[in-house]
Design an enzyme around this catalytic site. Sequence first.
Site, PDB file in Angstrom:
ATOM      1  N   ARG A  62      39.294 -57.788  19.387  1.00 22.57           N
ATOM      2  CA  ARG A  62      39.465 -57.013  18.373  1.00 22.57           C
ATOM      3  C   ARG A  62      39.124 -57.635  17.164  1.00 22.57           C
ATOM      4  O   ARG A  62      39.821 -58.436  16.309  1.00 22.57           O
ATOM      5  CB  ARG A  62      40.915 -56.411  18.300  1.00 22.57           C
ATOM      6  CG  ARG A  62      41.196 -55.490  19.608  1.00 22.57           C
ATOM      7  CD  ARG A  62      40.581 -54.233  19.734  1.00 22.57           C
ATOM      8  NE  ARG A  62      40.849 -53.371  20.610  1.00 22.57           N
ATOM      9  CZ  ARG A  62      40.174 -52.200  20.907  1.00 22.57           C
ATOM     10  NH1 ARG A  62      39.297 -51.876  20.075  1.00 22.57           N
ATOM     11  NH2 ARG A  62      41.147 -51.348  21.786  1.00 22.57           N
ATOM     12  N   ALA A  74      42.729 -47.444  27.314  1.00 20.49           N
ATOM     13  CA  ALA A  74      42.880 -46.593  26.375  1.00 20.49           C
ATOM     14  C   ALA A  74      41.718 -46.025  25.655  1.00 20.49           C
ATOM     15  O   ALA A  74      40.602 -46.511  25.890  1.00 20.49           O
ATOM     16  CB  ALA A  74      43.762 -47.174  25.196  1.00 20.49           C
ATOM     17  N   GLU A  95      38.212 -42.653  30.457  1.00 18.56           N
ATOM     18  CA  GLU A  95      38.292 -43.996  29.913  1.00 18.56           C
ATOM     19  C   GLU A  95      38.779 -44.638  31.227  1.00 18.56           C
ATOM     20  O   GLU A  95      38.427 -46.021  30.891  1.00 18.56           O
ATOM     21  CB  GLU A  95      39.277 -44.021  28.621  1.00 18.56           C
ATOM     22  CG  GLU A  95      38.882 -43.300  27.547  1.00 18.56           C
ATOM     23  CD  GLU A  95      37.794 -44.120  26.728  1.00 18.56           C
ATOM     24  OE1 GLU A  95      37.629 -45.356  27.077  1.00 18.56           O
ATOM     25  OE2 GLU A  95      37.315 -43.567  25.814  1.00 18.56           O
ATOM     26  N   GLU A  99      36.464 -48.214  31.734  1.00 15.79           N
ATOM     27  CA  GLU A  99      37.238 -49.690  31.474  1.00 15.79           C
ATOM     28  C   GLU A  99      37.471 -50.332  32.447  1.00 15.79           C
ATOM     29  O   GLU A  99      37.420 -51.727  32.243  1.00 15.79           O
ATOM     30  CB  GLU A  99      38.427 -49.200  30.338  1.00 15.79           C
ATOM     31  CG  GLU A  99      37.977 -48.793  28.968  1.00 15.79           C
ATOM     32  CD  GLU A  99      39.019 -48.991  28.082  1.00 15.79           C
ATOM     33  OE1 GLU A  99      39.953 -49.319  28.193  1.00 15.79           O
ATOM     34  OE2 GLU A  99      38.903 -48.502  26.780  1.00 15.79           O
ATOM     35  N   SER A 116      51.068 -45.589  14.406  1.00 21.81           N
ATOM     36  CA  SER A 116      51.705 -46.178  13.346  1.00 21.81           C
ATOM     37  C   SER A 116      51.738 -45.438  12.245  1.00 21.81           C
ATOM     38  O   SER A 116      51.056 -45.145  11.113  1.00 21.81           O
ATOM     39  CB  SER A 116      50.666 -47.372  12.736  1.00 21.81           C
ATOM     40  OG  SER A 116      51.366 -48.262  11.856  1.00 21.81           O
ATOM     41  N   GLY A 118      53.496 -45.023   9.508  1.00 15.53           N
ATOM     42  CA  GLY A 118      53.487 -45.614   7.886  1.00 15.53           C
ATOM     43  C   GLY A 118      52.227 -45.777   7.446  1.00 15.53           C
ATOM     44  O   GLY A 118      52.021 -45.913   6.335  1.00 15.53           O
ATOM     45  N   GLU A 122      47.208 -40.824  12.994  1.00 19.05           N
ATOM     46  CA  GLU A 122      46.731 -40.851  14.761  1.00 19.05           C
ATOM     47  C   GLU A 122      47.896 -40.805  15.509  1.00 19.05           C
ATOM     48  O   GLU A 122      49.082 -41.252  15.283  1.00 19.05           O
ATOM     49  CB  GLU A 122      46.100 -42.221  14.993  1.00 19.05           C
ATOM     50  CG  GLU A 122      45.731 -42.377  16.313  1.00 19.05           C
ATOM     51  CD  GLU A 122      45.168 -43.599  16.718  1.00 19.05           C
ATOM     52  OE1 GLU A 122      43.630 -43.756  17.034  1.00 19.05           O
ATOM     53  OE2 GLU A 122      45.794 -44.668  16.618  1.00 19.05           O
ATOM     54  N   GLU A 142      28.291 -49.903  26.889  1.00 21.34           N
ATOM     55  CA  GLU A 142      27.466 -51.074  26.391  1.00 21.34           C
ATOM     56  C   GLU A 142      28.164 -51.687  25.087  1.00 21.34           C
ATOM     57  O   GLU A 142      27.611 -52.782  24.760  1.00 21.34           O
ATOM     58  CB  GLU A 142      26.245 -50.541  26.007  1.00 21.34           C
ATOM     59  CG  GLU A 142      25.978 -49.284  25.243  1.00 21.34           C
ATOM     60  CD  GLU A 142      26.549 -47.887  25.509  1.00 21.34           C
ATOM     61  OE1 GLU A 142      26.368 -46.916  24.489  1.00 21.34           O
ATOM     62  OE2 GLU A 142      26.690 -47.626  26.576  1.00 21.34           O
ATOM     63  N   GLU A 144      31.119 -52.528  24.605  1.00 24.93           N
ATOM     64  CA  GLU A 144      32.379 -53.240  24.898  1.00 24.93           C
ATOM     65  C   GLU A 144      32.020 -54.455  25.869  1.00 24.93           C
ATOM     66  O   GLU A 144      31.343 -54.418  26.685  1.00 24.93           O
ATOM     67  CB  GLU A 144      33.359 -52.362  25.335  1.00 24.93           C
ATOM     68  CG  GLU A 144      33.784 -51.158  24.565  1.00 24.93           C
ATOM     69  CD  GLU A 144      34.638 -50.036  25.091  1.00 24.93           C
ATOM     70  OE1 GLU A 144      35.379 -49.651  24.636  1.00 24.93           O
ATOM     71  OE2 GLU A 144      34.009 -49.610  26.252  1.00 24.93           O
TER      72      GLU A 144
END
Length: 195
Positions: A62, A74, A95, A99, A116, A118, A122, A142, A144
């Site tokens: 990431r 995910a 997915e 994946e 999240s 705060g 999402e 392609e 990933e």
Amino acid sequence: MTPAENVPADAHAPVETLYEGRWLSLRKRGRWEYAERNNPGGAVIILAVTPEDKVLFVEQYRVSILQNTIEMPAGLVGDLPDQADEGALLAAQRELEEETGYRCQRVEFIHTGPSSSGMSTEMIAFVRAWELEKVGLGGGDETENIVVHEVPRRDAGAWLFARAAEGYSIDPKLFAGLWFIEHGAPATEAASKKS
């Protein structure tokens, strides 16, 4: 204190767009800054256990945190141009196969909540995949480079902590996912979200 008394005075101020990109926008409301996904469907996390009682995890680098992470399969809901109206259950099936190389016979909504609260608007849906069958290699699209891990369910927690000790970033939502695998969702909540 009542819930209404907890609401900040600027909570309903007009929204200002600070930046708008392809996937994310940065917004400001009053003194609050937050990120917003540009796809309205949110995201989905897939809780998947193979017929051999192994939990599926995915590993990928990431760029935002400059680390390899361990996550559950995910993806974004409705992020493909021809699937803008896609729901979480269809996205989960798509997915999962993309994946991990596993196809499932059915999916079940478990729970949804903020990723999240705060920092972002999402919402993430947890979906359980059932009756898995290996149909491909997985690895993502392609863009990933996903590595699939199949970990015996009884060892999953220890395996995750061992990866953390090796320097991997472990998504804390994995532990919620493991709990959902063991306990499912309350029948009333699951029934209210079926679609």
